[in-house]
Design a protein around this motif. Sequence first.
Motif, PDB file in Angstrom:
ATOM      1  N   LEU A  40       0.850  -1.186   0.000  1.00  0.00           N
ATOM      2  CA  LEU A  40       0.000   0.000   0.000  1.00  0.00           C
ATOM      3  C   LEU A  40       0.886   1.236   0.000  1.00  0.00           C
ATOM      4  O   LEU A  40       1.827   1.338   0.793  1.00  0.00           O
ATOM      5  N   THR A  41       0.595   2.188  -0.892  1.00  0.00           N
ATOM      6  CA  THR A  41       1.470   3.352  -1.069  1.00  0.00           C
ATOM      7  C   THR A  41       0.831   4.666  -0.634  1.00  0.00           C
ATOM      8  O   THR A  41       1.548   5.609  -0.306  1.00  0.00           O
ATOM      9  N   CYS A  42      -0.499   4.777  -0.663  1.00  0.00           N
ATOM     10  CA  CYS A  42      -1.162   6.034  -0.300  1.00  0.00           C
ATOM     11  C   CYS A  42      -2.615   5.738   0.069  1.00  0.00           C
ATOM     12  O   CYS A  42      -3.149   4.669  -0.249  1.00  0.00           O
ATOM     13  N   VAL A  43      -3.267   6.693   0.719  1.00  0.00           N
ATOM     14  CA  VAL A  43      -4.631   6.480   1.199  1.00  0.00           C
ATOM     15  C   VAL A  43      -5.384   7.802   1.247  1.00  0.00           C
ATOM     16  O   VAL A  43      -4.794   8.867   1.456  1.00  0.00           O
ATOM     17  N   ASP A  44      -6.684   7.733   1.021  1.00  0.00           N
ATOM     18  CA  ASP A  44      -7.581   8.867   1.249  1.00  0.00           C
ATOM     19  C   ASP A  44      -8.926   8.296   1.664  1.00  0.00           C
ATOM     20  O   ASP A  44      -9.239   7.128   1.365  1.00  0.00           O
ATOM     21  N   ALA A  45      -9.736   9.095   2.348  1.00  0.00           N
ATOM     22  CA  ALA A  45     -10.987   8.577   2.874  1.00  0.00           C
ATOM     23  C   ALA A  45     -12.054   9.651   2.931  1.00  0.00           C
ATOM     24  O   ALA A  45     -11.765  10.840   3.071  1.00  0.00           O
ATOM     25  N   VAL A  46     -13.297   9.212   2.781  1.00  0.00           N
ATOM     26  CA  VAL A  46     -14.478  10.003   3.098  1.00  0.00           C
ATOM     27  C   VAL A  46     -15.274   9.184   4.110  1.00  0.00           C
ATOM     28  O   VAL A  46     -14.846   8.098   4.502  1.00  0.00           O
ATOM     29  N   SER A  47     -16.401   9.700   4.540  1.00  0.00           N
ATOM     30  CA  SER A  47     -17.138   9.019   5.604  1.00  0.00           C
ATOM     31  C   SER A  47     -17.647   7.638   5.182  1.00  0.00           C
ATOM     32  O   SER A  47     -17.808   6.750   6.019  1.00  0.00           O
ATOM     33  N   GLU A  48     -17.870   7.415   3.871  1.00  0.00           N
ATOM     34  CA  GLU A  48     -18.448   6.156   3.420  1.00  0.00           C
ATOM     35  C   GLU A  48     -17.421   5.185   2.843  1.00  0.00           C
ATOM     36  O   GLU A  48     -17.641   3.977   2.839  1.00  0.00           O
ATOM     37  N   TYR A  49     -16.302   5.697   2.308  1.00  0.00           N
ATOM     38  CA  TYR A  49     -15.349   4.847   1.597  1.00  0.00           C
ATOM     39  C   TYR A  49     -13.910   5.208   1.932  1.00  0.00           C
ATOM     40  O   TYR A  49     -13.625   6.311   2.389  1.00  0.00           O
ATOM     41  N   ILE A  50     -13.012   4.254   1.664  1.00  0.00           N
ATOM     42  CA  ILE A  50     -11.573   4.459   1.780  1.00  0.00           C
ATOM     43  C   ILE A  50     -10.936   4.021   0.466  1.00  0.00           C
ATOM     44  O   ILE A  50     -11.253   2.953  -0.061  1.00  0.00           O
ATOM     45  N   ALA A  51     -10.051   4.851  -0.082  1.00  0.00           N
ATOM     46  CA  ALA A  51      -9.305   4.507  -1.287  1.00  0.00           C
ATOM     47  C   ALA A  51      -7.851   4.238  -0.901  1.00  0.00           C
ATOM     48  O   ALA A  51      -7.224   5.043  -0.216  1.00  0.00           O
ATOM     49  N   LEU A  52      -7.338   3.085  -1.360  1.00  0.00           N
ATOM     50  CA  LEU A  52      -5.980   2.671  -1.034  1.00  0.00           C
ATOM     51  C   LEU A  52      -5.201   2.467  -2.327  1.00  0.00           C
ATOM     52  O   LEU A  52      -5.561   1.622  -3.156  1.00  0.00           O
TER      53      LEU A  52
END
Length: 283
Positions: A40-52
């Motif tokens: 895993l190299t980076c991450v972002d998130a909102v209240s409903e989902y997480i992007a990896l």
Amino acid sequence: MEVTSGAEEGFIREWTPCSHILNLIPPRIQTGIFSTELSLTCVDAVSEYIALGTNVGLVYWYDRKKGNIQRLRCEASTSPITYVKIVSTVDYMVGAGNAAGQVTVFQIPKEHPENIPDTLKPKVEPKVERYTIGDLHKSKITSIEWSKNGMRLFSGDKSGVIIMTEIDFYMHLCKSMEIVNEEYEIVQMSYHQNTLLVSSLYRTILCERRDARWHVSQLGKKERKSLCRLGAVFQHSYARGGGAAAYCARAGLRLWRADAQGNVLHTLLFKVIYLTLFIIRIN
């Protein structure tokens, strides 16, 4: 959670495990006759989902409510993802930049509310749309920022080039143009009402769009004395009203608060607080 004064350990550490997410991601991935270790190299998130983001050109899209995961494949599947950014609009828009300078945009439809009658739901479920922005960045993507409505995406790279991409959802087209070249790595960007706040290794600038052109002004009167990875963000207080303030990190544990024109209004000093920190345990 633990707060510590150790510089190597960091200030805040969250002990909640993410094994329920990591167990859904394979440790290795097959590429032809070979297998590659997945990281895993980076991450972002909102209240409903997480992007990896991963090192194999995949973005994992995790549903925090249902607990399932979906794979989003970029066109350049061999290049590691270096930055991901999500914005929630009519759909979910995910921007993923890689080490080769390519940016991929995923338009992910939102689920229909359960109280909508079946007669009003579309007969064919919309699919994930993918847009690829290539041949504009010549070095790895280091920062991505969305406009609030998801129609503009800003991407910055290691060479200091910032590209604005306008997306037409109805025609399924995107148009890109270079708006500024800082010649130093872009660390962070923040967008608010036609103004893009950009922090590079060298300085922080404001890019304002007026009369169909981008006008660049520096935040503060002086550049940094040395190249530093320091960020900057817009922050708007609905309680106080008025315009958004720009907060810019500075060397020496300082933080500038500035207006939208780049005038520094206040300097916040954290050195005294940092030197008096003690270990605090929160049960």
